[in-house]
Design an enzyme around this catalytic site. Structure first.
Site, PDB file in Angstrom:
ATOM      1  N   LYS A   5       0.834  -1.196   0.000  1.00  0.00           N
ATOM      2  CA  LYS A   5       0.000   0.000   0.000  1.00  0.00           C
ATOM      3  C   LYS A   5       0.873   1.252   0.000  1.00  0.00           C
ATOM      4  O   LYS A   5       0.600   2.210  -0.729  1.00  0.00           O
ATOM      5  CB  LYS A   5      -0.903   0.010   1.231  1.00  0.00           C
ATOM      6  CG  LYS A   5      -1.749   1.283   1.374  1.00  0.00           C
ATOM      7  CD  LYS A   5      -2.246   1.473   2.780  1.00  0.00           C
ATOM      8  CE  LYS A   5      -1.139   1.815   3.741  1.00  0.00           C
ATOM      9  NZ  LYS A   5      -1.593   2.140   5.103  1.00  0.00           N
ATOM     10  N   SER A   6       1.920   1.242   0.815  1.00  0.00           N
ATOM     11  CA  SER A   6       2.776   2.417   0.928  1.00  0.00           C
ATOM     12  C   SER A   6       3.419   2.759  -0.405  1.00  0.00           C
ATOM     13  O   SER A   6       3.439   3.924  -0.824  1.00  0.00           O
ATOM     14  CB  SER A   6       3.854   2.181   1.981  1.00  0.00           C
ATOM     15  OG  SER A   6       3.279   2.004   3.256  1.00  0.00           O
TER      16      SER A   6
ATOM     17  N   ARG B 124       2.426   5.954  -3.095  1.00  0.00           N
ATOM     18  CA  ARG B 124       3.516   6.871  -3.458  1.00  0.00           C
ATOM     19  C   ARG B 124       3.706   6.886  -4.973  1.00  0.00           C
ATOM     20  O   ARG B 124       3.905   7.954  -5.573  1.00  0.00           O
ATOM     21  CB  ARG B 124       4.800   6.461  -2.742  1.00  0.00           C
ATOM     22  CG  ARG B 124       4.853   6.890  -1.273  1.00  0.00           C
ATOM     23  CD  ARG B 124       5.954   6.170  -0.517  1.00  0.00           C
ATOM     24  NE  ARG B 124       6.140   6.692   0.834  1.00  0.00           N
ATOM     25  CZ  ARG B 124       5.368   6.393   1.870  1.00  0.00           C
ATOM     26  NH1 ARG B 124       4.333   5.585   1.710  1.00  0.00           N
ATOM     27  NH2 ARG B 124       5.618   6.900   3.081  1.00  0.00           N
TER      28      ARG B 124
ATOM     29  N   SER C 218       3.554  11.633  13.022  1.00  0.00           N
ATOM     30  CA  SER C 218       3.479  10.840  11.790  1.00  0.00           C
ATOM     31  C   SER C 218       4.577  11.252  10.816  1.00  0.00           C
ATOM     32  O   SER C 218       4.716  12.440  10.501  1.00  0.00           O
ATOM     33  CB  SER C 218       2.115  10.997  11.111  1.00  0.00           C
ATOM     34  OG  SER C 218       2.085  10.300   9.882  1.00  0.00           O
ATOM     35  N   SER C 219       5.309  10.267  10.323  1.00  0.00           N
ATOM     36  CA  SER C 219       6.309  10.546   9.292  1.00  0.00           C
ATOM     37  C   SER C 219       5.657  10.931   7.972  1.00  0.00           C
ATOM     38  O   SER C 219       6.312  11.484   7.081  1.00  0.00           O
ATOM     39  CB  SER C 219       7.194   9.323   9.076  1.00  0.00           C
ATOM     40  OG  SER C 219       6.447   8.240   8.526  1.00  0.00           O
ATOM     41  N   GLN C 220       4.355  10.642   7.832  1.00  0.00           N
ATOM     42  CA  GLN C 220       3.656  10.941   6.578  1.00  0.00           C
ATOM     43  C   GLN C 220       3.607  12.435   6.277  1.00  0.00           C
ATOM     44  O   GLN C 220       3.498  12.829   5.117  1.00  0.00           O
ATOM     45  CB  GLN C 220       2.238  10.365   6.614  1.00  0.00           C
ATOM     46  CG  GLN C 220       2.200   8.843   6.574  1.00  0.00           C
ATOM     47  CD  GLN C 220       0.808   8.286   6.772  1.00  0.00           C
ATOM     48  OE1 GLN C 220      -0.083   8.958   7.305  1.00  0.00           O
ATOM     49  NE2 GLN C 220       0.604   7.052   6.364  1.00  0.00           N
TER      50      GLN C 220
ATOM     51  N   SER D 224       8.871   6.048  12.371  1.00  0.00           N
ATOM     52  CA  SER D 224       8.796   5.433  11.039  1.00  0.00           C
ATOM     53  C   SER D 224       9.760   6.068  10.037  1.00  0.00           C
ATOM     54  O   SER D 224       9.387   6.361   8.901  1.00  0.00           O
ATOM     55  CB  SER D 224       7.364   5.504  10.500  1.00  0.00           C
ATOM     56  OG  SER D 224       6.474   4.843  11.368  1.00  0.00           O
TER      57      SER D 224
ATOM     58  N   GLU E 138       4.025  -0.153  12.454  1.00  0.00           N
ATOM     59  CA  GLU E 138       2.878  -0.839  11.869  1.00  0.00           C
ATOM     60  C   GLU E 138       2.919  -2.347  12.117  1.00  0.00           C
ATOM     61  O   GLU E 138       1.909  -3.037  11.959  1.00  0.00           O
ATOM     62  CB  GLU E 138       2.816  -0.565  10.368  1.00  0.00           C
ATOM     63  CG  GLU E 138       4.011  -1.066   9.589  1.00  0.00           C
ATOM     64  CD  GLU E 138       4.082  -0.466   8.190  1.00  0.00           C
ATOM     65  OE1 GLU E 138       4.183  -1.233   7.241  1.00  0.00           O
ATOM     66  OE2 GLU E 138       4.033   0.779   8.072  1.00  0.00           O
TER      67      GLU E 138
ATOM     68  N   ARG F  66      -4.092   2.658  18.780  1.00  0.00           N
ATOM     69  CA  ARG F  66      -3.729   1.239  18.771  1.00  0.00           C
ATOM     70  C   ARG F  66      -3.179   0.755  20.103  1.00  0.00           C
ATOM     71  O   ARG F  66      -3.378  -0.405  20.460  1.00  0.00           O
ATOM     72  CB  ARG F  66      -2.717   0.963  17.648  1.00  0.00           C
ATOM     73  CG  ARG F  66      -3.367   0.916  16.279  1.00  0.00           C
ATOM     74  CD  ARG F  66      -2.376   0.551  15.188  1.00  0.00           C
ATOM     75  NE  ARG F  66      -3.041   0.540  13.886  1.00  0.00           N
ATOM     76  CZ  ARG F  66      -2.414   0.604  12.724  1.00  0.00           C
ATOM     77  NH1 ARG F  66      -1.097   0.673  12.697  1.00  0.00           N
ATOM     78  NH2 ARG F  66      -3.090   0.594  11.583  1.00  0.00           N
TER      79      ARG F  66
END
Length: 449
Positions: A27-28, A32, A176-178, A205, A331, A362
């Site tokens: 998915k990642s 991207r 978040s690293s996102q 992450s 994750e 989580r």
């Protein structure tokens, strides 16, 4: 059966497994590649694209911006992306982020290149996931963000600047690293370059940021990573018109989605093999073999059809991880937490405080569900501590998934060793594994009594 409504009876292991399972695309990487293909100037064919709710939401977001996509008639995982003419995205639309972190943290950056405002919304739980750092970064680059509810959360509208050329951004990406990845992806189109500086105390992450850097570098755009200074610089060569992926690109299997299947071998005492395992990868799931070895597994990499596979052999005896830093691959924490329930010594997973901001909290969810089956777990400031009990003290329960795909696969793993487990909303696995239930049932069908 409606898997989003009915209770699913998690099958227990009837004996050692001897299974091979093919894992769909990452998915990642899929999302991207979709972003980078849309930012380019020529069609790109993506092969092995994950087809799940998260990637479908990304495709829909790109369509809102005027990006076309064409799926293969015989193979829906083969998708061609056609960027908009002149690289200008269409504004005035609405993007549904669902509960997809990569959509809500990557797609808003694309709004900077649109010819009008774009509204972003999502699932109810998405409105609890932090967004402020990314949006602060976009405002530093000239955007105007109009919030409809609480500042820093969905829903909101982004009004792009009249011109986007690049700049310097300082944000706190501790949750978040996102946020950093989203800005770096945007930076691949910044003709004057883009510098991103992280000012927070911690950065989770980091492998996901390295994945983003590697993916951008495949497009010919340069990225200088100064991790010791928490700074990344994206810049183009003179005359370059943005990123350009190869005309055809292959997506690796999702190694994090392989985790519950490989982990099943440790609980059942059998063997599970995942083909097409990359020899080198930027995925955090690439750390999984070493983690499973520490838990007591025997891991090998046989060749299957001229390609490397990963085979995990369990003995039925699991060892705890002790004090284990999971910051690089949070994750994987739900899978390791499930395995730790059946271990013979304690496990303390730390460096994952940011998991409170994922699809659900989580850490709280894992603690509650482990306790529900009679296990001992404690939520920590930056992780979770699990002290194993005798298996005979564990008992069946109805496990909640909290609309979180990782919690659903965690519950399935519990069910392997605790007969009678029921799972509410196993269908939430469609986020990244639409066929999880038949895949799970298939590997369990290989058990020998």
């Amino acid at each position: 059966m409606n898997l989003t409504q009915a209770l699913w009876s998690a099958p227990s292991a009837q004996g050692p497994l001897s299974a091979q399972v093919t894992i769909p695309g990452s998915k990642s990487l899929s999302n991207r590649y979709l972003i980078l293909a849309a930012l380019g100037r020529r069609p790109v064919e993506i092969r092995g694209l994950l087809r799940s709710r998260d990637t479908d939401l990304m495709l829909a977001a790109l369509h809102t911006f005027g990006v076309e996509s064409r799926a293969g008639e015989q193979d829906p995982t083969q998708v061609t992306i056609l960027p908009p003419e002149h690289g200008i995205f269409t504004g005035g639309g609405e993007v549904d982020c669902g509960l997809a972190g990569t959509v809500m943290r990557f797609a808003p950056a694309l709004a900077m290149l649109a010819d009008g405002p774009t509204r972003f919304t999502g699932d109810r739980q998405a409105q609890e996931r932090p967004m402020r750092s990314l949006l602060d970064g976009l405002e530093q680059l000239g955007a105007r963000v109009i919030y409809e509810g609480a500042d820093g959360y969905l829903p909101f509208t982004i009004q792009p600047p009249e011109h986007f050329n690049g700049g310097v951004v300082s944000i706190d990406s501790s949750s978040s690293s996102q946020f950093i990845s989203g800005l770096l992806l945007l930076g691949s189109r910044a003709c004057d370059g883009l510098q991103v500086h992280h000012v927070g105390a911690s950065l989770p992450s980091l492998p996901h940021i390295r994945m983003t850097v590697s993916d951008i570098q495949q497009t010919g755009v340069q990225v200088e990573a100064r991790e010791d200074q928490a700074t990344w610089q994206v810049h183009q060569e003179p005359g370059q018109l943005g990123p350009q992926l190869p005309e055809v690109i292959q997506v690796e299997p999702d190694l994090s989605n392989a985790a519950p299947f490989l982990g099943a071998a440790l609980i059942s005492g059998g063997s599970v093999c995942v083909p097409h395992w990359p020899t080198e990868t930027t995925q955090p799931g690439g750390l999984l073999p070493d983690m499973l070895t520490s838990l007591g597994a025997q891991v090998s990499f046989p060749t299957i059809d001229a390609d490397q596979a990963c085979r995990v052999q369990g003995s039925g005896s699991l060892h705890g991880l002790g004090d284990y830093n999971m910051a690089a691959a949070g994750e994987l924490a739900p899978t390791l937490a499930a395995l730790a329930v059946f271990a013979d010594s304690p496990t303390r997973l730390r460096g994952i405080g940011h998991l409170r901001g994922h699809e659900t909290n989580r850490l709280a969810a894992l603690t509650a569900e482990i306790r529900k089956v009679g296990g001992q777990a404690e939520e920590l400031e930056d992780g979770i501590a699990i002290v194993p009990v005798e298996r005979r003290e564990l008992h069946p329960a109805c496990i909640e998934t909290y609309a979180d795909h990782r919690m659903a696969t965690f519950a399935a793993l519990l069910g392997l060793g605790i007969p009678g487990i029921e799972v509410r909303n196993i269908g939430t696995t469609s986020k990244t594994l639409p066929n999880f239930v038949p895949m799970w049932e298939q590997i369990l069908s290989t058990a020998t009594v």
